[in-house]
Write an enzyme that holds these catalytic residues in place. Sequence first.
Site, short mmCIF file in Angstrom:
data_model
loop_
_atom_site.label_atom_id
_atom_site.label_comp_id
_atom_site.label_asym_id
_atom_site.label_seq_id
_atom_site.Cartn_x
_atom_site.Cartn_y
_atom_site.Cartn_z
N HIS A 1 0.85 -1.19 0.00
CA HIS A 1 0.00 0.00 0.00
C HIS A 1 0.89 1.25 0.00
CE1 HIS A 1 -2.90 3.01 1.25
NE2 HIS A 1 -3.84 2.17 0.85
N GLU B 1 -3.94 2.24 -7.30
CA GLU B 1 -4.31 3.35 -6.42
C GLU B 1 -3.36 4.52 -6.66
OE1 GLU B 1 -6.66 2.11 -2.63
OE2 GLU B 1 -4.54 2.26 -2.16
#
Length: 262
Positions: free
Chosen positions: A94, A166
Amino acid sequence: MKNTLLVANWKMHLNTSQASMLVHRLQERTRIHRGIEIVLSPSMLVLQPLSTQIDRRKFRLAAQNAHYKDEGAFTGEVSFNMLRDLVHYALVGHSERRIYFNESLELIRDKVAAAIRNDISPILCVGETAQERKDGHTRQVLHDQVTSALSNLTARDVSKVVIAYEPVWAISTFGGEVAKPEQAAEAIAFIRHQVEQLYGPKAARNIRVLYGGSVDDSTVRDYLEVDGCDGALVGGASLNPYKFAGIIESAYRLRHELGEDD
Ligand code: 13P
């Protein structure tokens, strides 16, 4: 036909009782959808209690992180091996971990391999920063992040990987800009192209690719309609039971309209 995968990343929010309350509210508002897979990613501490609370026909669990070694002298860490009976998925790479915890391409590659070794599907998060996009480096960044993360895997392993695009600038707590569906489409197509280069057309077709970044109940449909987008990774809006239930409902309605609600 692939499932639609909706992942709630609660980040470092919600203690055990708050998480339990949110699950209770979500469970009330969510029907069982065979074509939709809903994954909750709470803090490490909350995984165990939630595992006994969730209706497994509706929800699965994901860890937000884990250590790449199965065991050893790594004070404070939790391994994928320890999580293997508890979660189906784990977020890996992430952007918050890349940025705040300096996670390198090599570390992320090792975490992806550790997840696979322990029968956990890694949700590999990739995406460029605002500066990288401005400088025209988006493709290079995605290329490097995807190829290095998958480099120790076989084609069979790759079928278990999920990739989440993302863009850092679109994450609500970083830039919070809303990415246009065309921007998501272009990046997702490029990611698939990378997988095709590495593992061939079948792997590229089968791998699930998600979009994440300021997705909420009013925008999720635009992203789910993007060609090749298999779901969404949701941060802020997933902490709100009305919004997250709205996201699930939107996904359901779209599948229904497309005749894919089997
Ligand atoms: P937001 O949905 O709050 O932008 O967060 C996205 C994210 O980082 C999910 O992993």
